[in-house]
Design a protein around this motif. Structure first.
Motif, PDB file in Angstrom:
ATOM      1  N   ALA A 173       0.856  -1.186   0.000  1.00  0.00           N
ATOM      2  CA  ALA A 173       0.000   0.000   0.000  1.00  0.00           C
ATOM      3  C   ALA A 173       0.893   1.237   0.000  1.00  0.00           C
ATOM      4  CB  ALA A 173      -0.908   0.000   1.225  1.00  0.00           C
ATOM      5  N   ASP A 198      -1.464  -0.825  -4.162  1.00  0.00           N
ATOM      6  CA  ASP A 198      -2.612   0.084  -4.077  1.00  0.00           C
ATOM      7  C   ASP A 198      -2.077   1.447  -3.668  1.00  0.00           C
ATOM      8  OD1 ASP A 198      -4.874  -1.995  -4.305  1.00  0.00           O
ATOM      9  OD2 ASP A 198      -3.689  -2.750  -2.615  1.00  0.00           O
ATOM     10  N   MET A 216      -6.873  -1.622   3.551  1.00  0.00           N
ATOM     11  CA  MET A 216      -6.323  -2.461   2.492  1.00  0.00           C
ATOM     12  C   MET A 216      -5.598  -3.712   2.977  1.00  0.00           C
ATOM     13  SD  MET A 216      -7.509  -0.833   0.000  1.00  0.00           S
ATOM     14  CE  MET A 216      -6.857  -1.934  -1.240  1.00  0.00           C
TER      15      MET A 216
END
Length: 316
Positions: A173, A198, A216
């Motif tokens: 992330a 992400d 996430m």
């Protein structure tokens, strides 16, 4: 090198062809000052171009902001803004100040365009020292501004997210406060950050880290240019939750790092130092300040040369 990100499109017509010529030779920065010559900055030298006036700078800002100065006004309060492609534009000019700090920036007279390029493979020789089994050590990449922290961070993210080093893919992330890591456009990263990444774009680092931790379920949180007290507090929270951190810091050496109030649990420090030839010296230390690996990488023309490893303790 081809100008894939179209940075020369933001330049006044009078210097565009000049800049396009220099892009072929690994141009790193374009410095523009009202009433002075354009400076083209390379890893090991500087070339000077034509003289630029204030009207030329106004034209550039119009191009850079897509004719919406208001859209970048908040970014300008930090002294820079980022354009499509991840290129960072630093500014200097007249400021207005209030009780809470800088409130406006006007009469911009200087621009510094730092050209973003993705260099794939630059991190691969270091992955065996950053990896901890199928995971990673909590790692900080440290250098002075402009020496290559973000470039190395970006490639680490790509390799971990793709499992490009032959190990398990990790969910990475990314908090990209300045849009320099992923170069997102309409929320989609234009740089290759791998299949399992992400990106939280244009979000303050501390907020972004905490949001991604909750939303996430990452294996790793990656973030560029940590520094504020709230940033480091968020890093400590991430580590305490069992998530690994991959971040960058401004600094010079281990003595410099010792002066910063860093959270515990950082297992690797990667230092980058650029010499006058444009070569990068990479040195990797463990948490006990033991040198694990040192190497020189020559990318003066953005052509990766063979890594030349120097003797060092390679035990983890």
């Amino acid at each position: 090198m081809e100008d894939k990100m179209g940075i020369t499109e933001y330049l006044p017509q009078k210097i565009r062809s000049e800049a396009e010529k220099y892009m072929t030779y690994g141009l790193e920065e374009i410095r523009v000052r009202a009433g002075k010559q354009v400076e083209y900055i390379f890893a090991d030298h500087i070339c000077r171009g034509i003289y630029i006036g204030r009207n030329d700078i106004e034209e550039m800002i119009n191009y850079l902001s897509d004719y919406s100065f208001h859209a970048i006004s908040q970014q300008l309060l930090a002294g820079f803004f980022t354009v499509e492609g991840g290129h960072r534009v630093g500014i200097a000019g007249q400021t207005g100040c209030g009780q809470k700090g800088i409130t406006s920036v006007t009469d911009i007279a200087s621009l510094n365009i730092r050209i973003a390029r993705q260099i794939k493979g630059v991190a691969m020789p270091f992955m065996r020292h950053i990896r901890d089994g199928d995971s990673i050590y909590n790692t900080f990449i440290v250098s002075k501004p402009g020496d290559g922290k973000t470039t190395l961070l970006r490639d680490c993210i790509r390799i971990l997210s793709d499992g490009g080093d032959g190990k398990r893919r990790l969910k990475v992330a990314v908090v990209d406060e300045r849009s320099e890591i992923g170069a997102c456009f309409h929320g989609v990263a234009q740089n290759d950050l791998g299949a399992s990444s992400d990106v939280m774009d244009n979000c303050p680092k501390a907020y972004g880290m905490r949001m991604l931790l909750r939303s996430m379920s990452p294996d790793v949180i990656a973030v560029d240019e940590l520094g504020g007290e709230d940033d480091l507090c968020a890093v400590n929270q991430i580590i305490n939750c069992g998530i690994h951190i991959l971040g960058t810091l401004h600094g010079r050496d281990m003595d410099d790092i010792d002066m910063k109030k860093l959270p515990g649990g950082i297992g690797r420090f990667v230092f980058i130092e650029k010499n006058k030839k444009g070569e990068r010296q990479y040195s990797i230390y463990d948490k006990d300040c033991r040198l694990l690996h040192s190497a020189v990488w020559n990318c003066g023309n953005y052509k990766c040369m063979e890594m030349q490893e120097k003797p060092g303790n390679t035990s983890a």
